[in-house]
Design a protein around this motif. Structure first.
Motif, PDB file in Angstrom:
ATOM      1  N   GLY A   1       0.558   5.109   0.798  1.00  0.00           N
ATOM      2  CA  GLY A   1       0.088   6.571   0.952  1.00  0.00           C
ATOM      3  C   GLY A   1       0.165   7.893   0.719  1.00  0.00           C
ATOM      4  N   SER A   2      -0.398   8.597  -0.225  1.00  0.00           N
ATOM      5  CA  SER A   2      -0.157  10.305  -0.287  1.00  0.00           C
ATOM      6  C   SER A   2      -0.686  11.007   0.772  1.00  0.00           C
TER       7      SER A   2
ATOM      8  N   THR B   1       2.235  10.533   7.859  1.00  0.00           N
ATOM      9  CA  THR B   1       2.285  10.079   7.355  1.00  0.00           C
ATOM     10  C   THR B   1       3.229   8.892   7.863  1.00  0.00           C
TER      11      THR B   1
ATOM     12  N   GLY C   1       5.153   5.742   1.631  1.00  0.00           N
ATOM     13  CA  GLY C   1       4.152   6.495   1.802  1.00  0.00           C
ATOM     14  C   GLY C   1       5.556   8.234   1.213  1.00  0.00           C
TER      15      GLY C   1
ATOM     16  N   LYS D   1       0.675  -0.921  -0.387  1.00  0.00           N
ATOM     17  CA  LYS D   1       0.223   0.374  -0.247  1.00  0.00           C
ATOM     18  C   LYS D   1       0.664   1.156  -0.198  1.00  0.00           C
TER      19      LYS D   1
ATOM     20  N   TYR E   1      -3.352   4.746  -2.581  1.00  0.00           N
ATOM     21  CA  TYR E   1      -3.844   4.830  -2.026  1.00  0.00           C
ATOM     22  C   TYR E   1      -4.062   6.787  -1.947  1.00  0.00           C
ATOM     23  N   THR E   2      -4.054   8.051  -2.974  1.00  0.00           N
ATOM     24  CA  THR E   2      -3.855   9.525  -2.183  1.00  0.00           C
ATOM     25  C   THR E   2      -4.586  10.047  -1.566  1.00  0.00           C
TER      26      THR E   2
ATOM     27  N   MET F   1       0.473   2.882   5.849  1.00  0.00           N
ATOM     28  CA  MET F   1       0.655   2.684   4.884  1.00  0.00           C
ATOM     29  C   MET F   1       2.447   1.611   4.400  1.00  0.00           C
TER      30      MET F   1
ATOM     31  N   LEU G   1      -5.123   6.827   4.025  1.00  0.00           N
ATOM     32  CA  LEU G   1      -4.359   6.432   4.600  1.00  0.00           C
ATOM     33  C   LEU G   1      -3.993   6.931   6.013  1.00  0.00           C
TER      34      LEU G   1
ATOM     35  N   ASN H   1       2.288   7.054   9.631  1.00  0.00           N
ATOM     36  CA  ASN H   1       2.009   5.640   9.543  1.00  0.00           C
ATOM     37  C   ASN H   1       2.864   4.704   8.930  1.00  0.00           C
TER      38      ASN H   1
END
Length: 358
Positions: free
Chosen positions: A51-52, A96, A108, A49, A85-86, A105, A90, A99
């Motif tokens: 994440g952004s 960030t 990230g 995954k 996942y933007t 994430m 997340l 996570n």
């Protein structure tokens, strides 16, 4: 007869369970992240995954990480890939790093400035007027500093860094008030993403306001801020074109971003595939691509802002020197802080200057 029939049926059912188990063990394994699982053996598939904090159309998501994902899939023949996942799906900008550490994430992209006190040696690139270059050049400098100094590498010891990169040089971007001189900046409320950027703004007699980039539009529209010290690319990345009235150029500073992985997630990838990814993609190759993407976005943002009526202002050398002179104390304070931590900040600073000037 009934007992024999039941025994026969139980035997058939047991054989079916055994066959199903054998079939299942021979199928491809898909990992969807999290911690505590062992590395995959080559041939298994790992889905991780990404994440952004930024939306799907942000240039780093749309161009850079999408390309990275495709390159990884190609290199590993489909054994490793990322689900994107933007838009903070997340976790938001300030969440960030945590996570990534907790595995929410697997990988990230975050902003160093949102983690005050964490990347203090690497934050040399946040200092005033160390932004003489474009986004690609500054990104390579940032990555080379990481590659060179163990003191910087230590700051990433709890995660797996993939690459670090810079934005295009920051300008003073305002809505209603033009900054044509050093006096014009005084009293303005300007958004900043870093401690060093905030101290620079304070040294000019303006007020720094720390808020995540996705909140800039609303804050500017409502008058919470007068503008920000921002990369020009941000005008397009955060849809500010209709609000921006003035852009004062000066290469005032830049900000750094990390693309990093959870260590357990990295270890889900087989050693063979790790080696392929590490040797081909990580570090300078994608640091430079990230900078190039920002440079392209900067050009598009400038064209659109000018077409919408924004004025781009070039300061005279005399006025620009007033900004430089006022902010010298920010660099001196950073050097003192490094000395207190037992880090040779002067050596890191001098190397940054040397690389920028090469």
């Amino acid at each position: 007869m009934k007992v024999k029939k039941i025994s026969f049926l139980l035997a058939i059912f047991s054989m079916m369970l055994l066959l199903a188990a054998c079939s299942s063990s021979s199928e491809e394994t898909v990992s969807t992240g999290g911690s505590g699982e062992s590395s995959n053996s080559k041939g298994e598939k790992v889905v991780l995954k990404f994440g952004s904090m930024d939306g799907p159309d942000h240039v780093q998501n749309k161009e850079v990480f999408t390309e990275f994902n495709e390159e990884v899939k190609k290199l590993t023949e489909g054994r490793v890939e990322f689900e994107m996942y933007t838009g903070g799906a997340l976790g938001g900008p300030k969440e960030t790093l945590d996570n990534i550490l907790t595995g929410i994430m697997d990988v990230g992209r975050g902003l160093h400035g949102y983690n005050a006190g964490k990347y203090e040696a690497q934050s040399v690139m946040h200092l005033p007027f160390l932004a003489d270059g474009n986004g690609a050049e500054l990104s390579v400098v940032a990555q080379k500093l990481y590659d060179t100094f163990p003191e910087i590498q230590k700051e990433y010891s709890d995660i797996k860094p993939l690459w670090v990169h810079a934005a295009d040089p920051y300008a003073i971007i305002t809505k209603d008030k033009a900054v044509r001189s050093f006096e014009d900046v005084k009293g303005l409320k300007l958004r900043t993403p870093s401690v060093e950027g905030g101290k620079m703004i304070e040294s000019w007699g303006a007020t720094p306001v720390s808020l995540p980039a996705p909140e800039i539009y609303d804050a500017l529209q409502k008058g919470v801020i007068d503008g920000g010290v921002l990369p020009i690319a941000a005008i397009k990345d955060f849809n500010l074109t209709d609000l921006v009235g003035y852009v004062t150029l000066g290469n005032f500073n830049t900000s750094l971003f990390y693309v990093s992985m959870n260590k357990d997630s990295w270890n889900k990838i087989s050693p063979e595939d790790q080696k392929l990814i590490e040797e081909t993609l990580l570090g300078i190759p994608f640091a430079e691509k990230a900078g190039i993407a920002f440079d392209g976005q900067k050009q598009r943002a400038e064209e659109e802002a000018k077409a919408a009526g924004a004025e781009f202002i070039t300061l005279s050398e005399e006025e620009l020197n007033k900004f430089k002179d006022a902010s010298k104390g920010v660099t001196e304070e950073w050097l003192s802080r490094m000395e207190e931590k037992g880090i040779d900040g002067q050596k890191i600073y001098d190397e940054a200057v040397k690389l920028i000037n090469e």
